[in-house]
Design a protein around this motif. Structure first.
Motif, mmCIF file in Angstrom:
data_model
loop_
_atom_site.group_PDB
_atom_site.id
_atom_site.type_symbol
_atom_site.label_atom_id
_atom_site.label_comp_id
_atom_site.label_asym_id
_atom_site.label_seq_id
_atom_site.Cartn_x
_atom_site.Cartn_y
_atom_site.Cartn_z
ATOM 1 N N ASN A 117 0.829 -1.210 0.000
ATOM 2 C CA ASN A 117 0.000 0.000 0.000
ATOM 3 C C ASN A 117 0.863 1.260 0.000
ATOM 4 O O ASN A 117 0.692 2.158 -0.810
ATOM 5 C CB ASN A 117 -0.924 0.000 1.218
ATOM 6 C CG ASN A 117 -1.947 -1.107 1.150
ATOM 7 O OD1 ASN A 117 -2.360 -1.492 0.067
ATOM 8 N ND2 ASN A 117 -2.356 -1.635 2.294
ATOM 9 N N SER A 118 1.795 1.326 0.945
ATOM 10 C CA SER A 118 2.669 2.500 1.032
ATOM 11 C C SER A 118 3.944 2.107 1.762
ATOM 12 O O SER A 118 3.909 1.448 2.801
ATOM 13 C CB SER A 118 1.980 3.651 1.781
ATOM 14 O OG SER A 118 1.689 3.263 3.109
ATOM 15 N N VAL A 119 5.057 2.495 1.191
ATOM 16 C CA VAL A 119 6.357 2.274 1.818
ATOM 17 C C VAL A 119 7.283 3.408 1.410
ATOM 18 O O VAL A 119 7.260 3.872 0.268
ATOM 19 C CB VAL A 119 6.953 0.905 1.403
ATOM 20 C CG1 VAL A 119 7.177 0.839 -0.095
ATOM 21 C CG2 VAL A 119 8.266 0.636 2.149
ATOM 22 N N ARG A 120 8.056 3.887 2.358
ATOM 23 C CA ARG A 120 9.020 4.955 2.084
ATOM 24 C C ARG A 120 10.426 4.398 2.264
ATOM 25 O O ARG A 120 10.659 3.481 3.054
ATOM 26 C CB ARG A 120 8.799 6.141 3.026
ATOM 27 C CG ARG A 120 7.471 6.853 2.794
ATOM 28 C CD ARG A 120 7.357 8.092 3.657
ATOM 29 N NE ARG A 120 7.246 7.764 5.077
ATOM 30 C CZ ARG A 120 7.423 8.628 6.067
ATOM 31 N NH1 ARG A 120 7.754 9.876 5.785
ATOM 32 N NH2 ARG A 120 7.282 8.259 7.327
ATOM 33 N N TRP A 121 11.352 4.985 1.527
ATOM 34 C CA TRP A 121 12.736 4.517 1.556
ATOM 35 C C TRP A 121 13.626 5.601 2.140
ATOM 36 O O TRP A 121 13.464 6.792 1.846
ATOM 37 C CB TRP A 121 13.216 4.166 0.148
ATOM 38 C CG TRP A 121 12.431 3.049 -0.470
ATOM 39 C CD1 TRP A 121 11.294 3.158 -1.213
ATOM 40 C CD2 TRP A 121 12.715 1.650 -0.366
ATOM 41 N NE1 TRP A 121 10.851 1.922 -1.588
ATOM 42 C CE2 TRP A 121 11.702 0.971 -1.082
ATOM 43 C CE3 TRP A 121 13.720 0.917 0.263
ATOM 44 C CZ2 TRP A 121 11.669 -0.413 -1.193
ATOM 45 C CZ3 TRP A 121 13.697 -0.465 0.148
ATOM 46 C CH2 TRP A 121 12.676 -1.114 -0.566
ATOM 47 N N TYR A 122 14.553 5.173 2.965
ATOM 48 C CA TYR A 122 15.491 6.105 3.581
ATOM 49 C C TYR A 122 16.895 5.517 3.489
ATOM 50 O O TYR A 122 17.133 4.381 3.926
ATOM 51 C CB TYR A 122 15.134 6.357 5.055
ATOM 52 C CG TYR A 122 16.183 7.132 5.813
ATOM 53 C CD1 TYR A 122 16.551 8.409 5.404
ATOM 54 C CD2 TYR A 122 16.817 6.590 6.929
ATOM 55 C CE1 TYR A 122 17.520 9.118 6.079
ATOM 56 C CE2 TYR A 122 17.783 7.288 7.611
ATOM 57 C CZ TYR A 122 18.131 8.560 7.187
ATOM 58 O OH TYR A 122 19.103 9.254 7.866
ATOM 59 N N LEU A 123 17.812 6.262 2.894
ATOM 60 C CA LEU A 123 19.214 5.859 2.761
ATOM 61 C C LEU A 123 20.063 6.733 3.676
ATOM 62 O O LEU A 123 19.954 7.955 3.638
ATOM 63 C CB LEU A 123 19.687 5.993 1.312
ATOM 64 C CG LEU A 123 18.866 5.263 0.246
ATOM 65 C CD1 LEU A 123 19.477 5.464 -1.124
ATOM 66 C CD2 LEU A 123 18.756 3.775 0.562
ATOM 67 N N GLN A 124 20.893 6.100 4.468
ATOM 68 C CA GLN A 124 21.724 6.830 5.418
ATOM 69 C C GLN A 124 23.197 6.496 5.171
ATOM 70 O O GLN A 124 23.589 5.332 5.179
ATOM 71 C CB GLN A 124 21.353 6.447 6.856
ATOM 72 C CG GLN A 124 22.117 7.234 7.922
ATOM 73 C CD GLN A 124 21.734 6.831 9.323
ATOM 74 O OE1 GLN A 124 22.233 5.842 9.845
ATOM 75 N NE2 GLN A 124 20.839 7.589 9.957
ATOM 76 N N ASN A 125 23.997 7.536 4.942
ATOM 77 C CA ASN A 125 25.436 7.370 4.754
ATOM 78 C C ASN A 125 26.147 7.524 6.092
ATOM 79 O O ASN A 125 25.981 8.540 6.768
ATOM 80 C CB ASN A 125 25.976 8.393 3.753
ATOM 81 C CG ASN A 125 25.519 8.112 2.343
ATOM 82 O OD1 ASN A 125 25.313 6.963 1.977
ATOM 83 N ND2 ASN A 125 25.329 9.151 1.543
ATOM 84 N N ARG A 126 26.921 6.529 6.448
ATOM 85 C CA ARG A 126 27.677 6.555 7.697
ATOM 86 C C ARG A 126 29.163 6.407 7.404
ATOM 87 O O ARG A 126 29.566 5.830 6.393
ATOM 88 C CB ARG A 126 27.253 5.411 8.626
ATOM 89 C CG ARG A 126 25.802 5.420 9.052
ATOM 90 C CD ARG A 126 25.551 4.291 10.039
ATOM 91 N NE ARG A 126 24.163 4.183 10.440
ATOM 92 C CZ ARG A 126 23.699 3.278 11.283
ATOM 93 N NH1 ARG A 126 24.535 2.384 11.805
ATOM 94 N NH2 ARG A 126 22.429 3.229 11.598
ATOM 95 N N PHE A 127 29.970 6.926 8.314
ATOM 96 C CA PHE A 127 31.394 6.666 8.226
ATOM 97 C C PHE A 127 31.641 5.181 8.484
ATOM 98 O O PHE A 127 31.018 4.577 9.363
ATOM 99 C CB PHE A 127 32.166 7.497 9.248
ATOM 100 C CG PHE A 127 32.242 8.954 8.907
ATOM 101 C CD1 PHE A 127 33.066 9.393 7.884
ATOM 102 C CD2 PHE A 127 31.486 9.890 9.587
ATOM 103 C CE1 PHE A 127 33.133 10.740 7.557
ATOM 104 C CE2 PHE A 127 31.542 11.228 9.265
ATOM 105 C CZ PHE A 127 32.376 11.652 8.249
ATOM 106 N N VAL A 128 32.528 4.600 7.713
ATOM 107 C CA VAL A 128 32.857 3.187 7.898
ATOM 108 C C VAL A 128 33.471 2.987 9.279
ATOM 109 O O VAL A 128 34.424 3.673 9.652
ATOM 110 C CB VAL A 128 33.829 2.710 6.806
ATOM 111 C CG1 VAL A 128 34.279 1.277 7.076
ATOM 112 C CG2 VAL A 128 33.170 2.796 5.441
ATOM 113 N N ASP A 129 32.908 2.059 10.032
ATOM 114 C CA ASP A 129 33.357 1.791 11.392
ATOM 115 C C ASP A 129 33.881 0.359 11.472
ATOM 116 O O ASP A 129 33.113 -0.603 11.339
ATOM 117 C CB ASP A 129 32.205 1.990 12.380
ATOM 118 C CG ASP A 129 32.661 1.860 13.837
ATOM 119 O OD1 ASP A 129 33.889 1.758 14.061
ATOM 120 O OD2 ASP A 129 31.804 1.864 14.733
ATOM 121 N N LEU A 130 35.198 0.213 11.653
ATOM 122 C CA LEU A 130 35.829 -1.110 11.743
ATOM 123 C C LEU A 130 36.194 -1.463 13.177
ATOM 124 O O LEU A 130 37.047 -2.315 13.406
ATOM 125 C CB LEU A 130 37.083 -1.144 10.861
ATOM 126 C CG LEU A 130 36.865 -0.891 9.369
ATOM 127 C CD1 LEU A 130 38.193 -0.883 8.638
ATOM 128 C CD2 LEU A 130 35.943 -1.945 8.778
#
Length: 305
Positions: A117-130
């Motif tokens: 019915n309805s879905v939203r997308w969210y992309l989050q950029n993070r610093f690579v954490d090792l």
């Protein structure tokens, strides 16, 4: 004659450059696209809007939940009995697949998307954490007693290389999330008290949103796409990284949770037993300080006598 040919060639080059710059056909007798002629006004308006928004940043995270009330029961609560549930998506490596496998992934995803019915997308950029793999390597080197010197040396050099790789240049990884929204009308729920009404609203919202996430898990699993429901801590972590992206690499949310640093804030939820324990510790500390002061005073009196 040579001068005339040179001028003609120069004029032809300038004409081609002008046509390319104005995005018009180089050959004058070439027809324009029908879409450009028939819907000239619409195309021009749309193109102008795109050009105007070309340098505009994306909407801030707060626009996803403009009427945010809080996070509870693994849901994001908003005004008007609106609830949202977040799920993290682990995608497949699409471009390493064969054309047949890619078609299978597309078919599964499109089939699921047509049923939602309805879905939203969210992309989050993070610093690579090792930090976690580095700590795992260090833990293994400390616990294993039968490692030879070459293995230890290799482990130490690997740790140094990973830390240098992480800090030498800002590196990012992308986290992908789906947001499912659901709004409840109080008129559809029958309850005798306000508490019962609130409980039924929360229960109905969670059941409906959880059903949607489960359906996404079952459908997308056929394409090897993993979907994981975020708990209250998971949602809080997403928001923490969103608003503290540069500090999150040093002050990790996981460390706050493990060391209970969040409980230092006065707004944190505290159990009654913890409050009593803290009071007892404070009283014990005050008694110890008083005893030390008494001993120091007695020692001074003895020296003075």
């Amino acid at each position: 004659m040579k001068d005339i040919l040179f001028l003609l060639a120069l004029g032809l080059i300038m004409y081609v450059i002008m046509k390319i710059a104005t995005k018009e056909p180089i050959l004058p007798w070439k027809e324009k696209k029908k879409s450009d002629v028939k819907y000239k006004g619409k195309v021009t308006k749309k193109k102008k809007a795109v050009d105007e928004d070309e340098d505009v940043e994306a909407d801030p995270f707060s626009e996803f939940f403009p009427n945010l009330v809080g996070i509870e029961n693994h849901m994001i609560v908003q005004d008007g009995n609106a609830f949202s549930l977040m799920a993290e998506v682990h995608p497949v490596n699409y471009f390493l697949m064969s054309p047949q496998e890619q078609e299978g992934v597309d078919a599964v995803f499109e089939t699921w998307l047509a049923q939602v019915n309805s879905v939203r997308w969210y992309l989050q950029n993070r610093f690579v954490d090792l930090t976690d793999p580095i700590e795992e390597i260090q833990r293994t080197m400390e616990e294993e007693d039968d490692l030879n010197p070459l293995a230890l040396e290799y482990g130490e050099s690997l740790i140094r290389d990973l830390m240098d790789w992480q800090t030498s240049t800002p590196r990012y990884e992308t986290k992908r999330y789906m947001i499912f929204d659901y709004t409840i009308d109080e008129k559809d729920i029958k309850a005798e008290t306000e508490e019962e009404l609130e409980e039924k609203i929360i229960e109905k919202a969670f059941n409906e949103l959880h059903r949607r996430v489960s359906a996404a898990q079952m459908q997308l699993r056929k394409a090897n796409i993993e979907v994981h429901l975020l708990t209250t801590d998971g949602i809080s972590e997403v928001m923490y990284y969103q608003f503290n992206r540069r500090k999150a690499l040093k002050n990790r949310y996981k460390n706050f949770e493990e060391k209970e640093k969040l409980s230092l804030y006065v707004t944190a939820d505290q159990t009654e037993s913890r409050v009593i324990r803290v009071k007892e510790e404070m009283e014990n500390a005050e008694n110890e300080i008083q005893e030390v002061k008494t001993e120091q005073a007695e020692q001074k009196e003895e020296k003075a006598s």
